[in-house]
Design an enzyme around this catalytic site. Structure first.
Site, PDB file in Angstrom:
ATOM      1  N   ARG A 141       1.044  -1.101   0.052  1.00 27.80           N
ATOM      2  CA  ARG A 141      -0.045   0.085  -0.237  1.00 27.80           C
ATOM      3  C   ARG A 141       0.860   1.322   0.013  1.00 27.80           C
ATOM      4  O   ARG A 141       2.105   0.998   0.209  1.00 27.80           O
ATOM      5  CB  ARG A 141      -0.872  -0.117   1.165  1.00 27.80           C
ATOM      6  CG  ARG A 141      -0.404   0.221   2.549  1.00 27.80           C
ATOM      7  CD  ARG A 141      -1.258   0.176   3.647  1.00 27.80           C
ATOM      8  NE  ARG A 141      -0.739   0.666   5.108  1.00 27.80           N
ATOM      9  CZ  ARG A 141      -1.431   0.984   6.079  1.00 27.80           C
ATOM     10  NH1 ARG A 141      -2.864   0.855   6.136  1.00 27.80           N
ATOM     11  NH2 ARG A 141      -0.856   1.304   6.949  1.00 27.80           N
ATOM     12  N   GLU A 180      -3.539   7.649   7.104  1.00 24.92           N
ATOM     13  CA  GLU A 180      -2.260   7.404   7.504  1.00 24.92           C
ATOM     14  C   GLU A 180      -0.930   7.814   6.521  1.00 24.92           C
ATOM     15  O   GLU A 180       0.077   6.956   6.434  1.00 24.92           O
ATOM     16  CB  GLU A 180      -1.817   5.852   7.971  1.00 24.92           C
ATOM     17  CG  GLU A 180      -2.700   5.557   9.165  1.00 24.92           C
ATOM     18  CD  GLU A 180      -2.446   4.088   9.738  1.00 24.92           C
ATOM     19  OE1 GLU A 180      -2.812   3.791  10.846  1.00 24.92           O
ATOM     20  OE2 GLU A 180      -1.782   3.252   9.057  1.00 24.92           O
ATOM     21  N   GLU A 337      -8.273   4.952  14.881  1.00 28.65           N
ATOM     22  CA  GLU A 337      -8.142   3.522  15.039  1.00 28.65           C
ATOM     23  C   GLU A 337      -7.452   3.154  16.236  1.00 28.65           C
ATOM     24  O   GLU A 337      -6.502   3.783  16.830  1.00 28.65           O
ATOM     25  CB  GLU A 337      -7.277   3.169  13.793  1.00 28.65           C
ATOM     26  CG  GLU A 337      -7.773   3.385  12.499  1.00 28.65           C
ATOM     27  CD  GLU A 337      -6.792   2.696  11.270  1.00 28.65           C
ATOM     28  OE1 GLU A 337      -5.991   2.199  11.740  1.00 28.65           O
ATOM     29  OE2 GLU A 337      -7.011   3.245  10.260  1.00 28.65           O
TER      30      GLU A 337
END
Length: 696
Positions: A141, A180, A337
């Site tokens: 990612r 993020e 999170e």
């Protein structure tokens, strides 16, 4: 092929058209406000991993658990857009409608975090390049360069399409830019990044001569004569120029912040709702200077996971929460999170003990979070994070974990009245990402100590003493704090250093530890002896650092034990409270104090790394002299924190210990709904929250 931000027609669907946006309350002066009823209880949801039949089951279970805020479309790019450039929102439409029908608000992602394979196949130039000069392939990612104009063109077109379609949907409560940012791709060394770095340097330094001065390029014949000679600091055959590396960190943080601003600008053309992204205030992520980011957030949000590679992961959780509150300027923030149990990316991924989920979650709330959210809702069956815990585990709902999640949802729901209140603290701890970057450089006095070692040690002592701490940036206004703690702040500018001087002159006490105040903002050593910025404040002069090898004990004359660091120090206007009894600085002062006069505060200095109990004793003495009163009943195992709205006060007691504790109090205990009349027992492993009688 041209990529546009327009939507496309979809096959016939039974879904109702997206309704117009309901009237939003007028935002307060400045940025839009995050306005959620009570404390949010939420999660990331990745419906693209599941058959649509599961979606309906999931939404029903969310209602059962009390989930009221769900982040969707975080990694949805490949589902929304194909290589032909057209968008298909039918599945996302259905998911948002299901959530909306259940009364669940949406934290809507822009889906730009990870590009789909068709984009990197078509444009491999967007892939990031590491410091060794090699490119990173897609397949994970964040396989994109923050400076890539090609990536930005495609990503912003996607943001435009998402914002245009959902800006007026009544379920949407918050916009979630990317995900993020900089977790994996913060430092890119490709040609595009090199050109962007040069542009940033020209803006910062104006002339090549000024850059040479800032970087000290007269050393090792590194003097530049043209901007085009400058590269990003890839790996070299020796250590690299520290000034260049420091500026590259600054540039990289600014470059990703500029990317955030670009997405936010697109969203604001369509929506007046608040926008944020999830920070990573944690011990293993250091590449973004969140002090420079925080003002851009409509609400500060953070992701945090217990890191069992650390000696005290629970104390680090508390520190991260206090730092996140500091980034929010003391205002409530959102835990975007955390995990119900184990993660999947540590060498050993430990499950949480019974009750630990509740204790971890309410520690964040105690320290200012107005939302408790998880990655993720349902545990994935495939992919890199298939063994990452979730609210709904692989084993389903007939599990202890699910029952703990239900209980947590109930308790979070009972704490709604706490939302909007703030934490009050008498102690400030100065923290700096820039100093972290510079302090942990390739060439330094010892690699046995890192910046966070001192930060965590000093914070840990305050935590174990029951002292509530605000974590603030260097240069912050310290008015009103009784004690300012400065652990290993190696890099500090003149103005920021002066802020501590002014605070002490006005009555704030200071506790400064070794390797502080050594260099200015260019990583240039302040001559005349350490700690250059604060020699006069502390009344000392360090002539030479004298670190020792790991495993070599150091003893002080008081009997205190230390390790790793000593220094040859002389007092000029301070008292030596303790001295080195052995080691390379034997006979020299190890702990000093310059007593305040005429209303000034004391200025303490610690020139070694004390062992835990001895540091606890020393910090306790400084706390007492500063007039700081620890929370009654608090200890290393029992966290006690207060939040207040100016009229009411809520006292959070989190008992991490194996035995019950009793605390004094009068009021109403919100977890159990019982009255408190004088004494309250908090069972082992439990959390209690007292709304206290009387004014705050």
């Amino acid at each position: 092929m041209t990529i546009t931000g327009s939507t496309v027609d979809h096959p016939a669907t039974t879904l109702a058209p997206i309704p117009p946006q309901q009237a939003e309350p007028a935002p307060a002066a400045g940025r839009p406000q995050f306005q959620h009823q009570g404390i949010a209880f939420g999660c990331d949801y990745n419906p693209e991993q599941w058959d649509p039949a599961v979606w309906r089951e999931d939404v029903a279970l969310m209602r059962e658990a009390g989930v009221d805020l769900v982040a969707v479309n975080i990694f949805g790019w490949a589902q929304l857009q194909g290589p032909d450039g057209e968008f298909d929102f039918s599945a996302l439409d259905e998911v948002i409608e299901l959530l909306h029908g259940a009364g669940i608000r949406v934290n809507l992602g822009t889906a730009t975090s990870s590009p789909p394979p068709w984009l990197t196949a078509r444009h491999p130039e967007i892939l990031p390049v590491m410091e060794d000069g090699t490119s990173r392939y897609p397949g994970g990612r964040q396989a994109w360069c923050p400076s890539s104009p090609v990536f930005r063109r495609y990503a912003l077109a996607l943001v435009e399409a998402v914002a245009e379609r959902y800006a007026r949907h009544p379920a949407v409560e918050l916009w979630h830019v990317s995900n993020e940012l900089g977790c994996h791709n913060a430092l890119c060394h490709c040609d595009e990044s090199t050109r962007a770095f040069r542009r940033w340097l020209r803006e910062r330094h104006a002339t090549i001569e000024e850059l040479n001065r800032a970087w000290g390029t007269s050393f090792w014949s590194q003097r530049y004569t043209d901007w085009d000679e400058i590269l990003t600091p890839r790996l070299t055959v020796s250590s690299r120029n520290p000034g260049q590396v420091l500026d590259f960190h600054r540039f990289s943080s600014d470059e990703l912040l500029a990317y955030y601003r670009a997405e936010a600008e697109v969203i604001r053309r369509h929506s007046t709702l608040p926008i944020t992204t999830n920070f990573m205030v944690t011990a293993h992520i250091r590449d973004l200077d969140y002090w420079s980011w925080a003002a851009e957030m409509d609400v500060v949000a953070n992701d945090h996971y217990l890191d069992h590679r650390l000696g005290e992961p629970r104390t680090e959780l508390a520190f991260a929460a206090d730092l996140t509150r500091g980034l929010a300027g003391g205002a409530p923030w959102l835990l975007m999170e955390h995990s119900t149990g184990s993660v999947n990316w540590q060498p050993v991924n430990l499950a949480k003990e019974p009750g630990e989920l509740l204790r971890n979650s309410l520690t964040h709330v105690a320290k200012g979070a107005d939302g408790v959210c998880f990655f993720q809702w349902r545990a994935s069956l495939q992919g890199s994070e298939k063994f990452h815990s979730a609210l709904v585990p692989h084993a389903g709902t007939d599990t202890d974990l699910w029952r703990e999640a239900l209980e947590l949802g109930r308790i979070v729901g009972s704490l709604g009245e706490v939302a909007g209140s703030r934490v009050q603290a008498d102690v400030a701890l100065l923290f700096s990402w820039e100093s972290w970057w510079a302090s942990d450089a390739e060439a330094r006095p010892t690699h046995a100590i890192e910046y966070l070692d001192q930060v965590h040690a000093l914070y840990g002592a305050l935590h174990d003493l029951g002292v509530t701490v605000d974590v603030v940036r260097p240069g912050a206004d310290l008015t009103g704090y009784r004690l300012a703690v400065v652990p290993g702040l190696y890099l500090v500018g003149d103005d920021d250093a002066a802020a501590l001087d002014d605070a002490v002159a006005s009555g704030t006490h200071a506790l400064v530890t070794f390797y502080s105040g050594v260099v200015d903002e260019h990583d240039r050593v302040r001559p005349g002896g350490y700690p250059g910025a604060w020699r006069d404040l502390l009344g000392i002069r360090v002539e030479e650092f004298a670190p020792v090898l790991p495993g070599t004990p150091i003893t002080l004359e008081s009997g205190s034990a230390a390790s790793l660091w000593a220094e040859r120090l002389a007092v000029t206007d301070a008292a030596a409270l303790d001295r080195f009894a052995d080691g390379p600085a034997a006979g020299r002062p190890a702990v000093t104090r310059r007593d305040g006069a005429d209303g000034a505060g004391d200025a303490w200095y610690v020139g070694t790394l004390l062992e835990r109990d001895d540091l606890l004793d020393l910090v306790g003495r400084a706390v007492e002299r500063a007039g700081v009163v620890p929370e009654p009943g608090a200890s290393a195992d029992v966290e006690v924190t207060r939040r207040t709205d100016g009229e009411r006060t809520w006292r959070f007691i989190v008992n991490h210990g194996s035995t019950a504790v009793e605390v004094d109090g009068r009021g109403t205990e919100l977890v159990t709904g019982s009255a408190v009349d004088g004494r309250l027992e908090v069972p082992a492993g439990a959390v209690r929250v007292i709304r206290e009688d009387g004014a705050a």
